[in-house]
Design a protein around this motif. Sequence first.
Motif, short mmCIF file in Angstrom:
data_model
loop_
_atom_site.label_atom_id
_atom_site.label_comp_id
_atom_site.label_asym_id
_atom_site.label_seq_id
_atom_site.Cartn_x
_atom_site.Cartn_y
_atom_site.Cartn_z
N LEU A 59 96.49 60.53 158.46
CA LEU A 59 95.56 61.23 157.57
C LEU A 59 96.34 62.36 156.89
CD1 LEU A 59 92.50 61.45 159.98
CD2 LEU A 59 92.86 59.79 158.15
N THR A 60 96.55 62.22 155.59
CA THR A 60 97.34 63.20 154.84
C THR A 60 96.41 64.08 154.01
OG1 THR A 60 99.12 61.58 154.68
CG2 THR A 60 99.27 63.51 153.26
N VAL A 61 96.47 65.38 154.25
CA VAL A 61 95.63 66.34 153.51
C VAL A 61 96.45 66.89 152.34
CG1 VAL A 61 94.33 68.49 153.63
CG2 VAL A 61 94.33 66.91 155.58
N THR A 62 95.90 66.76 151.15
CA THR A 62 96.61 67.16 149.92
C THR A 62 95.77 68.16 149.15
OG1 THR A 62 97.57 64.94 149.81
CG2 THR A 62 97.72 66.31 147.83
N GLU A 63 96.43 69.21 148.64
CA GLU A 63 95.74 70.21 147.82
C GLU A 63 95.88 69.84 146.34
OE1 GLU A 63 95.81 75.02 146.82
OE2 GLU A 63 97.24 74.15 148.25
N VAL A 64 94.77 69.94 145.60
CA VAL A 64 94.78 69.70 144.15
C VAL A 64 94.84 71.06 143.46
CG1 VAL A 64 93.55 68.69 142.20
CG2 VAL A 64 93.38 67.64 144.49
N LEU A 65 95.94 71.30 142.76
CA LEU A 65 96.14 72.59 142.11
C LEU A 65 95.35 72.65 140.80
CD1 LEU A 65 99.98 73.04 142.64
CD2 LEU A 65 98.12 73.91 144.06
N ASP A 83 90.12 75.54 159.77
CA ASP A 83 91.24 76.48 159.61
C ASP A 83 92.22 76.01 158.55
OD1 ASP A 83 90.41 78.27 161.82
OD2 ASP A 83 90.87 76.52 163.07
N LEU A 84 91.70 75.50 157.44
CA LEU A 84 92.55 75.01 156.35
C LEU A 84 92.91 76.15 155.41
CD1 LEU A 84 90.63 71.71 155.50
CD2 LEU A 84 92.66 71.97 156.94
N LYS A 85 94.09 76.08 154.83
CA LYS A 85 94.57 77.05 153.84
C LYS A 85 95.32 76.30 152.75
CE LYS A 85 96.74 79.45 156.92
NZ LYS A 85 97.60 80.47 157.58
N GLY A 86 95.33 76.90 151.54
CA GLY A 86 96.02 76.26 150.44
C GLY A 86 97.17 77.09 149.92
N PHE A 87 97.87 76.51 148.94
CA PHE A 87 99.00 77.22 148.32
C PHE A 87 98.49 78.38 147.44
CE2 PHE A 87 101.11 73.30 149.43
CZ PHE A 87 102.38 73.71 149.79
N LYS A 88 97.37 78.11 146.75
CA LYS A 88 96.86 79.10 145.81
C LYS A 88 95.38 79.33 146.08
CE LYS A 88 100.12 78.16 142.07
NZ LYS A 88 100.28 77.82 140.63
N GLY A 89 95.03 80.55 146.32
CA GLY A 89 93.62 80.88 146.51
C GLY A 89 93.16 80.66 147.93
N ASP A 90 91.99 81.28 148.23
CA ASP A 90 91.43 81.16 149.57
C ASP A 90 90.51 79.96 149.70
OD1 ASP A 90 92.73 83.47 150.31
OD2 ASP A 90 91.06 84.77 149.72
N THR A 91 90.11 79.36 148.55
CA THR A 91 89.22 78.20 148.61
C THR A 91 89.86 77.03 147.87
OG1 THR A 91 88.06 78.98 146.63
CG2 THR A 91 87.15 79.64 148.77
N PRO A 92 90.90 76.46 148.42
CA PRO A 92 91.60 75.37 147.73
C PRO A 92 90.73 74.10 147.69
CG PRO A 92 92.44 75.61 149.95
CD PRO A 92 91.49 76.75 149.74
N VAL A 93 91.03 73.25 146.74
CA VAL A 93 90.40 71.94 146.63
C VAL A 93 91.34 70.92 147.26
CG1 VAL A 93 89.51 70.19 145.04
CG2 VAL A 93 89.19 72.63 144.54
N THR A 94 90.81 70.17 148.21
CA THR A 94 91.67 69.23 148.95
C THR A 94 91.01 67.86 149.03
OG1 THR A 94 90.65 69.84 151.05
CG2 THR A 94 92.60 71.09 150.39
N PHE A 95 91.82 66.85 149.32
CA PHE A 95 91.30 65.52 149.64
C PHE A 95 92.19 64.91 150.73
CE2 PHE A 95 94.50 64.58 146.47
CZ PHE A 95 95.06 63.38 146.89
N ILE A 96 91.69 63.86 151.34
CA ILE A 96 92.38 63.20 152.46
C ILE A 96 92.68 61.76 152.07
CG2 ILE A 96 92.13 62.35 154.83
CD1 ILE A 96 90.48 64.77 155.46
N ARG A 97 93.90 61.34 152.37
CA ARG A 97 94.29 59.93 152.19
C ARG A 97 94.52 59.33 153.57
NH1 ARG A 97 98.56 58.12 147.78
NH2 ARG A 97 96.64 58.40 146.58
N ALA A 98 93.89 58.19 153.84
CA ALA A 98 94.05 57.48 155.11
C ALA A 98 94.96 56.29 154.92
CB ALA A 98 92.68 57.04 155.64
N GLU A 99 95.91 56.13 155.85
CA GLU A 99 96.86 55.02 155.79
C GLU A 99 97.00 54.39 157.16
OE1 GLU A 99 100.58 55.73 153.47
OE2 GLU A 99 99.85 57.79 153.53
N PHE A 100 97.16 53.07 157.17
CA PHE A 100 97.43 52.35 158.42
C PHE A 100 98.29 51.13 158.10
CE2 PHE A 100 96.42 49.07 161.61
CZ PHE A 100 96.81 49.74 162.75
#
Length: 1048
Positions: free
Chosen positions: A84-90, A20-37
């Motif tokens: 886990l941070t999900v980031t959209e690549v515009l 159920d992910l959505k982006g700022f622009k478009g219906d098929t955004p490109v995303t990546f995940i950054r893991a931190e601890f």
Amino acid sequence: MEQVPSTGRLVQITVTEGYDLKGFKGDTPVTFIRAEFNQVVLGDSAKITVSPEGTAKYNFTSSFEFNPEGGITLDDLAHKPVFLTVTEVLPKEKKQKEEKTLILGQAVVDLLPLLEGQSSFQTAVPLHPVQGSPLETPSSSVKQCSLEVKVLVAEPLLTTAQISEGNLLKVTLEAAYSVPESFIPTGPGQNYMVGLQVPSVGEKDYPILFKNGTLKLGGEREPVPRPKKWPIANILAPGANNIPDAFIVGGPYEEEDGELNHPEDREFRNQAECIKKRIIWDLESRCYLDPPAVVSFQKRIADCRLWPVEITRVPLITVSKGKAGKTEKTDEEGQLSFHGVAYVNMVPLLYPGVKRIRGAFHVYPYLDNVVHEKTKCLFSLFRDLGHHLIHNNKIGGIISPLSKPAVPKNLKEDKPVKEKDIDGRLRPGDMQAPSIKSQSSDTPLEGEPPLSHNPEGQQYIEARTYIVLEIQLDKALVPKRMPEELARRVKEMIPPRPPLTRRTGGAQKAVSDYHIQIKNISRAILDEYYRMFGKQVATLESDMDSETLEEQKCQLSYELNCSGKYFAFKEQLKHAVVKIVREKYLKTTSFESQEELQTFISELYVFLVDQMHVALNQTMPEDAQGTIATIYTSSEQLRLFAFEAEVNENFEMAAAYYKERLVREPQNLDHWLDYGAFCLLTEDNIKAQECFRKALSLNQSHIHSLLLCGVLAVLLENYEQAEIFFEDATCLEPTNVVAWTLLGPGATLSVLDKFLEESSKLQSDSREPILPTQTWDPSINQNLSNTFIKEVPAKKEVSKCKDSSALLHPGLHYGVSQTTTIFMETIHFLMNVKAVQFVHRVLAHELLCPQGGPSCEYYLVLAQTHILKKDFAKAEEYLQQAAQMDYLSPNVWGLKGHLYFLSGNHAEAKACYERTISFVVDASEMHFIFLRLGLIYLEEKEYEKAKKTYMQACKRSPSCLTWLGLGIACYRLDELTEAEDALSEANALNNYNAEVWAYLALVCLKVGRQLEAEQAYKYTKKLKLKDEALLAEIHTVQETVGFGNPSF
């Protein structure tokens, strides 16, 4: 105990999919995940295009090394999650060199399952949107986006021993209410902090700090339930601050464990939590306790009882962006203000089964001498770690994800300073807080003059400030006994018995029997009349005149008197008349005056004549009665019944039970010894001596009989005879510790050396080692043990039998340690045989013995002897000493319960009894603990608890009193069938208990059985029920149902 092997272990976090992910622009955004601890970026996933349905297959794995010897520790895993941070690549725009990214949301993975022994787990974690993110859903019907996460380690991080013996401590700081008026939200920023320390690794202390409290003005109550938050600052997504499935639920003030939980505090609490200013944290911090730390934590609670929780205010330091990049510091940088402390009573955590305490605790000014006096702690968390706190007291205590820290040059050039983790905790290797335990001396810390005045902290008292705190453990420090499987129905617990022949009774049956007897006697008289005058009647028939009839009557009377038939008829009728007197008129006792007797006889005569006329006009039915089945009680049951009677001061009934045992088995010497011990309790020393000598005559080699004859000889001041008995005992059994101890140093040294040699052999073979251990130096011996048998006390000590209601079972061994001295062994023997007069002499020698001295066991025996004399104040003092030595002893709590019960403080007695039965290990005597706790439950109308308590007593050691209590509880719960079963069993064990008959009468009245109700009521009156309230209740029910009392 090692926590883990020396090599580190890899903890892998794999994100498989997003939903159920959505982006700022478009219906098929490109995303990546950054893991931190732990403020370290573990890695970035590949850039994945989200499908139109909102799913993305990341299959991204990151890892970190767990190594408690110099890296990530169990404590880190306990209170720090993986972000886990999900980031959209515009998409790139024209002339744009670098890709532009926007953060969509953050997910939080709690690693707590790894501390529960799991080596892997899979979970779907919600993805919390950042502000302005398209993932924000105004409608609740839209599904929340989530990530599928798997966590894996090659093997469990904890050993089996660590899982079973370690623990997880959770501390939740909710808020501080009614804070001083000088706390204002405007002006320079302030960091409101609260801290405490707990053992974490071994016995070393670990500080737990709660920072960045929010000062709020009053006006409304904080909502409940509300989520608990991670003790980590600057989390990007607001929802990610909340710990999953952890909420502050509040609750009634009266159910809290702290202070301000009384009805009179309710109004102030309502005002403070609705109107007045408060500081809100809502933070939960966790700490793993390894097995040595658990033991240390438990011991420290028992020793210190109160735990210091400090509160303070520190000015915030703002990092400016000047030209030189220098940091501007205020003059108040190193200053602590409003330093206060709350004293948290941790003792409830030592209650069996208790894992959580929550309550409100007053805040007091922090003064060294007061804190040390109450908590045995001289170390101040904030004062002694002040410089560390200040260095980390900047706005923005955590590096934001995806941001790069800008460090000024001058700070880079400074010497490195060991800073705390982002949640305010010190790194384990940086600085170790001194242990509370180690700060037990009165010497102040070097270089730190003790504070004697704290004017700012005084404002806490004036404002009546208090903090609300919750402390929770994963497992109880003291395990609780598992609930016993009790029979669902009372009838299943009753042992099988031969069916009793049902006999009807009551007033109606008594009158009916009288009618039958009248008819039988009338028939017999007619038979005699026809035998004498039958021929004359047949001849004369109707020609007989009145004179002939009168003459026949006189001759018949003469014949009946001369032959004795008149007296036989009289005796035949006598039993029926007696039944009428008892059943109809309820007369079972002698009359108080002759006038009352004559009145009753006149009334009875009229009634009997009337009923005779009724009977002579009726037919004559036959009736038969069956035999009565007897109920057999065992010798052990009789001993238990005698014990109950002793404790209830019913010495007459106790003597009857002991005598019944003797009648059944006159050759059983144990029965004679038990009866002799009872006579010793009631100070009938002559009869006790007869019993002991009778036992000795049955077996002249019986050691206990010899010793008891010797003890009686000492009490009767026949010391030469006592010495003979004790010496005979030592000759028959040279390794008998009690015999040698009672004999004292009157024997030669060579004999004692031989005894010690034999005793050492006994000690090696015995499960409970015995410590004569002293080398028996004659000089020490003379000072220690002046011969018991030649010791003539100045004032003869007596145990007042009138005060014997306090007596516990003489067989109680209130021992705590497995190793005892020879004197304590002797005390056990003397308490067994109820020779309380002799105990104080041996206790004195126990106190002087190098291997003895004051112990928990010693104080328990002292308390018991003072309870016997009803010296409750002294007994309580000794019990406090015993509790300090072994706070977790069920015997201590059981005896404290008896003390409070006998002194009339049933509330405290109830608490002590409940704690005693919660321990996994039984106290030495549980029978009366269950009985008295059940009685308290009945008094407080907690009938369900009373029923369960009495059922446990019936299962362990059934008696008339246990079944009676169960019957009363069932009756009050309106379970009449269960009540009747229990009361019938109580009646079978003792049919002389008036209270049993009373409740049987009530049950029969309620179920509409008139005959049984009248019968039970008759015996209630006959046995003289003393409970006037219960008698009045019976009368009320009788009037309601319209039967049950044949006298009206």
